[in-house]
Design an enzyme around this catalytic site. Structure first.
Site, PDB file in Angstrom:
ATOM      1  N   LYS A  70       7.836   5.059   4.598  1.00 30.60           N
ATOM      2  CA  LYS A  70       6.636   5.024   4.329  1.00 30.60           C
ATOM      3  C   LYS A  70       6.499   5.884   5.587  1.00 30.60           C
ATOM      4  CE  LYS A  70       4.387   2.564   1.139  1.00 30.60           C
ATOM      5  NZ  LYS A  70       5.180   1.336  -0.158  1.00 30.60           N
TER       6      LYS A  70
ATOM      7  N   TYR B  52      -2.132   2.622   0.849  1.00 36.35           N
ATOM      8  CA  TYR B  52      -2.056   2.970  -0.490  1.00 36.35           C
ATOM      9  C   TYR B  52      -3.284   2.090  -1.332  1.00 36.35           C
ATOM     10  CZ  TYR B  52       1.415  -0.488   1.180  1.00 36.35           C
ATOM     11  OH  TYR B  52       2.119  -1.365   1.582  1.00 36.35           O
TER      12      TYR B  52
END
Length: 790
Positions: free
Chosen positions: A455, A353
């Site tokens: 995540k 990310y």
């Protein structure tokens, strides 16, 4: 709602002509497909029309970006001049530059919305084309979109530079003395964490709101910031049975999560070995995250055990680190290698990310991070496919770097998450409350709370679903549109005259209000320090000893008492092994569908099974529930202010038993001067008014009277010198018009004088007056021509 109507609702007025002509393209497509066959000529002409619209949008974005870059460069040079000149260096100058930067920030936000709206419009029209013509233009047009992309990543560079300049203006030309890289190598993180999903439509707006209060944290200030610097990549380790996944999902005692992380480009020379432990026994049940740095070229040796914990400790000692830190690194490295041997761990999943972190340099009381472009990529060999080949059994794939959106990776190996993830981290051991602006943000339409979101759990539950008996509770939320109706006076908006409004207020009004609150808070703090110094000294002398350790342990555990019903909603749901459906809609155990708005208002905190303080943590349940209940207003208690006073006098370590019960141990809070002022803000002394403010109001009034005098001159001339009835009628009309204008000018003058005297934050500009005046004049002229030529 049809997308055409949605597009109209999201159009920014001044840029209307630059948007994709969605309705025209749709009409053209419909007219060519109804009652006739779509021909090659139709296809060619439609593609030409679509190319023109695409080029128009692309060129407009590039032109606006160039304009924004020029304006930022101008602000940077102006601020440098202010810093280097004693005569120009003033609060008024920095306030003016702050407002200019706010204007630029709003343009960046509007341009981001413009980009996304037009990109979706092109996607929608391509989808309609393929459905009505039975062709596949959507796939063919991808190449053109890549050649001239509508890329949001460019906006991050502008936001970072605006943030840096904003921070200078906020500090009136002074630089922060703290280390900008604070926290880059910390071992134990004592923070209360909450996580939220952000819809792509709201990402830039959320960044801008946070940036107005906290600067973007740039770790390496020695080099020019580049988009690749925000990349964060992590490789998570687990075994074939996914035991670490199950332990984290069930929140078992001593459950671990082990990952190797690096920042920036793939070629980064440093990697961080990180381990999260739930209820660590060596910390009396506290949950902790440990990590240490290792050279990338030695990671494979560390995984295999050839690079031992003793060697790591020796290398760390050679850098000049103190012995306590060396022992911590040795303990962490030995524990991680023990888990590798006993649990047979191997790389399973990569998480990528782009992170934008917001934090005051050197101040870790409050940190906010926003992770965009969240992507999950398989790293394992469990399905017989060897993904880590160069070199064999490497700790990470070498064919995947940081080139989002990773179009070269097979669809079966990748998951692009649809939302951004906002994470707030508050240090709880300072006894502080979250800022008012942060509370307003997380309660707004811009965010969707997802307690206990992970995540790794998200990525593992997608790729290895057939192996998992339990799935995270939030999977059902992914199919729900998390967008909500815009809250009134929330976020970044514009007035009817397109002036920037932040939570319904002008930027200057916000700055003045914050300054008033800061002065009132300082005077209140001094009062408490003088009033409580003797009492706090006596209390500290009598409460030394075991109470300190008990409070510290409880605060480090960062727990909250959560409602049983709420706890049940967050528990993992059972996976239906017989179902091969990849959708998440049937994962919720109950049959009723919950709405898209978040009903989970408690923070993402680990629950505690043991309480070393007996019932003291339970006694804080009421305070914790009041603080985290949605819609309830919270204020700082008197004990919090007292503790702040004692801290300023150097005696924050000890608290009386009564104060410990009042403040609510473990409640995650952050300091905010505005919260301590509360209702006393209204009682603060009035600011001194400049005489020129009243004179400006009077000049505006006199300007209106001059226009009235002109109208009266015309009216009297028509009445006295007019030779027919039409002239006398028009003279009367203009006299009436002059009277109306004079009365309206008097009303505006008195209203603005009252607003100035009372420091009102309302609007001072006049939207309707000039427009109505023009209309009345046109009507008077029309009446004149009608009477004269009828």
């Amino acid at each position: 709602m049809k997308y055409g109507a949605e597009l109209q609702d999201n159009i920014f007025g001044p840029w209307r002509s630059s948007y994709v002509a969605y309705d025209a393209l749709k009409k053209e497509l419909k007219s060519r497909t109804q009652n006739r066959i779509w021909t090659d000529l139709d296809e060619y002409e439609f593609v030409c029309l679509l190319d023109n619209e695409h080029m128009k949008v692309h060129d407009f974005i590039n032109a606006k970006l160039s304009e924004i870059d020029t304006r930022i460069l101008y602000c940077e040079r102006t601020i440098q001049s202010l810093q280097n000149s004693e005569t120009m260096n003033s609060d008024a100058s920095y306030t003016l530059m702050d407002e200019t930067l706010t204007e630029i920030l709003f343009d960046v936000n509007d341009l981001s919305r413009f980009t996304r709206v037009n990109f979706l419009a092109i996607q929608k029209i391509l989808k309609k084309h393929d459905r009505w013509t039975l062709l596949n233009l959507r796939q063919e047009y991808v190449l053109k979109l890549r050649e001239k992309p509508l890329d949001k990543q460019k906006f991050d560079v502008a936001i970072v530079y605006i943030s840096a300049l904003h921070d200078i203006c906020r500090n009136r030309g002074k630089k922060h003395t703290g280390n900008s890289a604070a926290g880059g190598d910390q071992n134990a993180f004592e923070r209360a964490t909450a996580k939220y999903w952000i819809h792509p439509d709201n990402i830039t707006e959320v960044k801008a709101i946070v940036m107005l209060h906290l600067p973007v944290l740039v770790f390496n200030t020695a080099k020019k910031w580049e988009p690749e610097d925000s990349a964060v990549s992590s490789v998570y380790f687990d075994n074939h049975n996914l035991d670490l996944y199950t332990g984290r999902l069930q929140r078992d005692e001593m459950a671990e999560a082990i990952r190797f992380r690096w920042y920036g480009p793939f070629e980064s020379k440093n990697a961080f070995v990180e381990r999260k432990t739930h209820h660590a026994t060596w910390l009396n049940g506290a949950s902790v995250k440990d990590r240490f740095r290792v050279n990338e070229n030695r990671v494979n040796e560390f995984v295999s055990g050839a690079y031992t914990a003793e060697q790591i400790a020796q290398d760390f000692r050679a850098t000049g680190a103190d012995e306590a830190a060396v022992k911590d690194v040795h303990f962490i490295a030995d524990g991680v290698q023990t888990s590798f041997r006993e649990k047979q761990l191997e790389p399973m999943l990569r998480v990528f990310y782009n992170r934008t972190a917001f934090q005051l340099p050197g101040d870790q009381k409050l940190r906010i991070s926003l992770d965009t472009d969240l992507t999950f990529i398989r790293e394992d060999h469990t399905d017989g496919i060897h993904r880590r080949q160069n070199p064999p059994n490497n700790w990470r794939r070498t064919d995947v770097r940081t080139d989002y959106p990773f179009n070269h990776v097979k669809d079966s190996d990748i998951l692009r998450f649809p939302y951004a993830v906002l994470e707030t981290k508050l240090q709880t051991h300072l006894g502080q409350e979250p800022p008012t602006w942060l509370t307003k943000l997380i309660e707004s339409h811009l965010v969707h709370e997802v307690p206990r979101f992970s995540k790794y759990l998200q990525g593992a539950s997608h790729f290895y679903r057939e192996k998992l008996p339990l799935l995270p509770w939030w999977l059902t939320e992914i199919d729900v549109d998390i967008r909500r109706a815009r809250s009134e006076n929330t976020g970044l908006t514009r007035s009817q005259s397109f002036k920037p409004l932040i939570d319904g207020k002008y930027r200057r009004a916000m700055i003045e209000e914050k300054e008033r609150a800061k002065k009132a808070a300082e005077s209140q703090t001094v009062y408490h320090i003088q009033d409580n110094t003797v009492a706090n000294t006596y209390t500290n002398m009598n409460n030394a000893g075991g109470a300190d350790k008990a409070i510290q342990d409880a605060q480090r555990r960062r727990s909250l008492v959560v409602d049983d019903k709420q706890e049940l909603a967050w528990k993992p749901v059972y996976n239906n092994a017989n179902s091969q459906d990849t959708q998440y809609t049937n994962l919720r155990p109950d049959s009723k569908r919950q709405g898209s708005s978040s009903q989970n208002s408690a923070t993402n905190q680990p629950l505690l099974d043991n309480d070393p303080l007996g019932g003291q943590l339970q006694s804080s349940k009421k305070q914790a529930d009041q603080f985290y209940s949605p819609g309830k207003k919270t204020t700082a208690s008197s004990s919090t202010v007292t503790n702040l006073g004692s801290g300023l006098s150097g005696s924050t370590a000890n608290l009386t038993k009564e104060k410990k019960q009042k403040q609510g141990l473990g409640v995650p809070v952050a300091f905010d001067e505005e919260a301590q002022v509360g209702e006393k803000k209204k009682k603060s002394k009035k600011l001194k008014l400049e005489p020129k403010t009243f004179f400006a109001n009077e000049r505006t009034f006199i300007a209106w009277l001059q226009f009235c005098a002109l109208l009266l001159s015309v009216a009297l001339s028509l009445l006295n010198l007019g030779s027919d009835e039409t002239a006398r009628i028009m003279g009367g009309v203009f006299i009436g018009l002059a009277i109306v204008v004079a009365l309206y000018a008097l009303y505006l003058f008195e209203k603005r004088a009252w607003m100035i005297n009372n420091h009102s934050e309302g609007r001072y500009d006049d939207i309707w007056g000039p427009a109505v005046l023009c209309i009345l004049l046109v009507v008077a002229l029309i009446i004149n021509f009608y009477l004269r030529f009828r």
